[in-house]
Write an enzyme that holds these catalytic residues in place. Structure first.
Site, PDB file in Angstrom:
ATOM      1  N   VAL A 105      46.104 -81.656  82.859  1.00 45.62           N
ATOM      2  CA  VAL A 105      44.526 -82.202  82.340  1.00 45.62           C
ATOM      3  C   VAL A 105      44.972 -83.072  81.165  1.00 45.62           C
ATOM      4  O   VAL A 105      45.378 -82.751  80.203  1.00 45.62           O
ATOM      5  CB  VAL A 105      43.630 -81.060  81.985  1.00 45.62           C
ATOM      6  N   LYS A 106      44.648 -84.364  81.335  1.00 44.32           N
ATOM      7  CA  LYS A 106      44.666 -85.483  80.391  1.00 44.32           C
ATOM      8  C   LYS A 106      43.619 -85.478  79.356  1.00 44.32           C
ATOM      9  O   LYS A 106      42.410 -85.433  79.945  1.00 44.32           O
ATOM     10  CB  LYS A 106      44.960 -86.723  80.897  1.00 44.32           C
ATOM     11  N   ILE A 107      43.849 -85.360  78.153  1.00 47.51           N
ATOM     12  CA  ILE A 107      42.857 -85.328  77.154  1.00 47.51           C
ATOM     13  C   ILE A 107      43.074 -86.416  76.086  1.00 47.51           C
ATOM     14  O   ILE A 107      44.231 -86.381  75.731  1.00 47.51           O
ATOM     15  CB  ILE A 107      42.776 -83.869  76.396  1.00 47.51           C
TER      16      ILE A 107
END
Ligand code: E4P
Length: 220
Positions: free
Chosen positions: A84-86
């Site tokens: 997951v890219k945050i």
């Protein structure tokens, strides 16, 4: 090292994943928006295109940490191995710390400085993604930022790796790898530029010409 394609174009990913030794596919909201399919529709199709062993990356849209965490859980429930890219904002750091506790793998994205990348690493991101070309485009030095971040991670956060992103040329990508980055993601045109060398085609054509004039055929 890990090589990724930065695209949500399923047909093109399928075509290039056959050729390039890719570890998976990275996306961002702009990339997904091009295709008009929802993220939830396109993710399973991308997974199929890269095979079960390939890793997918998708980005959250919420601005607040709680929203990021909830979106990350939904992404993980949809694609169990997803990263997951945050975005590395103040809220993003809160989310990265929480997701680390929950065992959800994260990448700190939208990284424009070495200090920002280091913070994401210390918060628990497995990957950090400095935007090389975008840093250059705003008058900075993308490669130098990557070099500094690479040294900082080696010294202070050795469990995190740079996944260098935002490239316009193969040279930028090679410079990141020479700086020690363990992962890069390439837009499709840059990946193809790595193989589009006119001299290669003319070298092969000359081999064919010499072979055919000697043996009258183009096979061994
Ligand atoms: C990766 O995390 C980024 O979303 C992406 O590589 C940005 O690339 P761009 O600067 O070419 O849009």
């Amino acid at each position: 090292m890990e090589l990724y394609l930065d695209s949500a174009n399923v047909a093109e990913v399928e075509r290039l994943a056959r050729i390039f030794p890719v570890a998976g596919v990275t996306t961002n909201p702009s990339i997904v928006a091009v295709g008009k399919e929802t993220l939830w529709e396109v993710l399973p199709r991308l997974q199929k295109a890269i095979g079960e062993e390939g890793t997918l990356f998708a980005q959250t849209m919420s601005r607040d940490a709680q929203g990021m965490v909830e979106e990350a859980r939904r992404l993980r429930d949809t694609v169990p191995g997803i990263v997951v890219k945050i975005p590395v904002t103040a809220e993003g750091l809160v989310a990265i710390k929480q997701l680390k506790k929950e065992g959800i793998t994260t990448l700190g994205t939208a990284v424009y400085s070495a200090s920002q990348g280091l913070l994401a690493a210390l918060a628990g991101a497995k990957y950090v993604a400095p935007y090389v070309n975008r840093i250059d485009a705003q008058g900075g030095d993308g490669i130098r930022t990557v070099q500094e971040l690479q040294t900082l991670l080696e010294l202070h956060a050795p469990d995190t790796m740079i996944l260098a992103a935002s490239f316009k040329t193969p040279r930028q990508a090679l410079d990141c790898l020479l700086a020690g980055c363990e992962a890069i993601t390439l837009p499709l045109d840059v990946a193809q530029q790595m193989l589009n060398i006119p001299a290669v085609e003319s070298a092969i054509a000359k081999f064919e010409q010499d072979w055919e004039s000697a043996f009258g055929q183009l096979t061994l």
